[in-house]
Design a protein around this motif. Structure first.
Motif, PDB file in Angstrom:
ATOM      1  N   ALA A  46      51.048  13.934  53.274  1.00  0.00           N
ATOM      2  CA  ALA A  46      49.961  13.692  54.228  1.00  0.00           C
ATOM      3  C   ALA A  46      49.945  14.710  55.360  1.00  0.00           C
ATOM      4  O   ALA A  46      48.863  15.115  55.814  1.00  0.00           O
ATOM      5  CB  ALA A  46      50.076  12.275  54.795  1.00  0.00           C
ATOM      6  N   LEU A  47      51.119  15.168  55.829  1.00  0.00           N
ATOM      7  CA  LEU A  47      51.136  16.168  56.910  1.00  0.00           C
ATOM      8  C   LEU A  47      50.568  17.503  56.431  1.00  0.00           C
ATOM      9  O   LEU A  47      49.867  18.174  57.187  1.00  0.00           O
ATOM     10  CB  LEU A  47      52.550  16.363  57.455  1.00  0.00           C
ATOM     11  CG  LEU A  47      53.026  15.348  58.474  1.00  0.00           C
ATOM     12  CD1 LEU A  47      54.430  15.687  58.944  1.00  0.00           C
ATOM     13  CD2 LEU A  47      52.084  15.243  59.659  1.00  0.00           C
ATOM     14  N   HIS A  48      50.873  17.878  55.207  1.00  0.00           N
ATOM     15  CA  HIS A  48      50.298  19.106  54.661  1.00  0.00           C
ATOM     16  C   HIS A  48      48.776  19.001  54.580  1.00  0.00           C
ATOM     17  O   HIS A  48      48.050  19.927  54.946  1.00  0.00           O
ATOM     18  CB  HIS A  48      50.883  19.417  53.277  1.00  0.00           C
ATOM     19  CG  HIS A  48      52.290  19.897  53.314  1.00  0.00           C
ATOM     20  ND1 HIS A  48      53.343  19.096  52.980  1.00  0.00           N
ATOM     21  CD2 HIS A  48      52.821  21.103  53.651  1.00  0.00           C
ATOM     22  CE1 HIS A  48      54.468  19.770  53.100  1.00  0.00           C
ATOM     23  NE2 HIS A  48      54.185  20.990  53.515  1.00  0.00           N
ATOM     24  N   GLN A  49      48.303  17.869  54.098  1.00  0.00           N
ATOM     25  CA  GLN A  49      46.857  17.655  54.003  1.00  0.00           C
ATOM     26  C   GLN A  49      46.223  17.673  55.387  1.00  0.00           C
ATOM     27  O   GLN A  49      45.144  18.249  55.577  1.00  0.00           O
ATOM     28  CB  GLN A  49      46.562  16.337  53.300  1.00  0.00           C
ATOM     29  CG  GLN A  49      46.906  16.351  51.842  1.00  0.00           C
ATOM     30  CD  GLN A  49      46.701  14.993  51.187  1.00  0.00           C
ATOM     31  OE1 GLN A  49      46.451  13.987  51.856  1.00  0.00           O
ATOM     32  NE2 GLN A  49      46.809  14.958  49.871  1.00  0.00           N
ATOM     33  N   GLU A  50      46.890  17.029  56.353  1.00  0.00           N
ATOM     34  CA  GLU A  50      46.350  17.023  57.709  1.00  0.00           C
ATOM     35  C   GLU A  50      46.289  18.437  58.265  1.00  0.00           C
ATOM     36  O   GLU A  50      45.297  18.834  58.872  1.00  0.00           O
ATOM     37  CB  GLU A  50      47.201  16.135  58.618  1.00  0.00           C
ATOM     38  CG  GLU A  50      46.658  16.079  60.040  1.00  0.00           C
ATOM     39  CD  GLU A  50      47.468  15.201  60.971  1.00  0.00           C
ATOM     40  OE1 GLU A  50      47.112  15.152  62.166  1.00  0.00           O
ATOM     41  OE2 GLU A  50      48.438  14.553  60.538  1.00  0.00           O
ATOM     42  N   TRP A  51      47.354  19.223  58.045  1.00  0.00           N
ATOM     43  CA  TRP A  51      47.381  20.593  58.565  1.00  0.00           C
ATOM     44  C   TRP A  51      46.213  21.390  57.987  1.00  0.00           C
ATOM     45  O   TRP A  51      45.523  22.103  58.721  1.00  0.00           O
ATOM     46  CB  TRP A  51      48.713  21.281  58.247  1.00  0.00           C
ATOM     47  CG  TRP A  51      48.805  22.614  58.917  1.00  0.00           C
ATOM     48  CD1 TRP A  51      49.320  22.884  60.147  1.00  0.00           C
ATOM     49  CD2 TRP A  51      48.310  23.868  58.412  1.00  0.00           C
ATOM     50  NE1 TRP A  51      49.181  24.215  60.436  1.00  0.00           N
ATOM     51  CE2 TRP A  51      48.561  24.850  59.391  1.00  0.00           C
ATOM     52  CE3 TRP A  51      47.678  24.261  57.241  1.00  0.00           C
ATOM     53  CZ2 TRP A  51      48.215  26.188  59.237  1.00  0.00           C
ATOM     54  CZ3 TRP A  51      47.326  25.592  57.081  1.00  0.00           C
ATOM     55  CH2 TRP A  51      47.595  26.536  58.065  1.00  0.00           C
ATOM     56  N   LEU A  52      45.993  21.281  56.692  1.00  0.00           N
ATOM     57  CA  LEU A  52      44.897  22.022  56.059  1.00  0.00           C
ATOM     58  C   LEU A  52      43.541  21.627  56.646  1.00  0.00           C
ATOM     59  O   LEU A  52      42.701  22.494  56.930  1.00  0.00           O
ATOM     60  CB  LEU A  52      44.910  21.793  54.545  1.00  0.00           C
ATOM     61  CG  LEU A  52      46.072  22.444  53.789  1.00  0.00           C
ATOM     62  CD1 LEU A  52      46.094  21.962  52.348  1.00  0.00           C
ATOM     63  CD2 LEU A  52      45.983  23.958  53.861  1.00  0.00           C
TER      64      LEU A  52
END
Length: 126
Positions: free
Chosen positions: A3-9
């Motif tokens: 989820a953090l990777h998705q949020e960063w993107l």
């Protein structure tokens, strides 16, 4: 992908979108000087566009703050709650004059402010 990777993107894409919108506001300001024959109206439009860009850059700054928090969590491996942009901002949201002060500080940043006084002088001489 967590989820953090998705949020960063998602945040990074929006951060770049705000940069493009700020450039569009600057181009609209230039167009106002060139196309609006009434100097007073051109000056009013320039002031409004300057304020609009300051608001956009303030919003972009909030995204940038969250991006940095997400990146720190990703780098350190420490737990950072994902998808907390608005909750985190609401917890520290300034009220009244504090919020207006954020917009004013954004308006006075050199990357925002630089073209507007010059365009206002052009509008006065036009």
């Amino acid at each position: 992908m967590n989820a953090l990777h998705q949020e960063w993107l998602a945040l990074q894409a929006q951060h770049e979108r705000y940069e493009a919108l700020a450039l569009a506001v600057k181009l609209a300001a230039f167009a106002a000087v060139v196309l609006v024959p009434d100097n007073a109206l051109a000056l009013a439009l320039l002031a409004l566009l300057w304020l609009q860009e300051a608001v956009l850059k303030t919003f972009q700054g909030r995204l940038g703050e969250r991006l940095l928090a997400v990146e720190a969590g990703l780098k350190s491996g420490q737990a950072v709650a994902a998808m907390q942009l608005h909750s985190d901002w609401l917890a520290t949201r300034p009220r009244g004059l504090g919020l207006a002060g954020q917009y004013l500080r954004s308006a006075l940043r050199p990357t925002v402010a630089l073209p507007y006084p010059l365009l206002m002088l052009l509008a006065l001489w036009g």
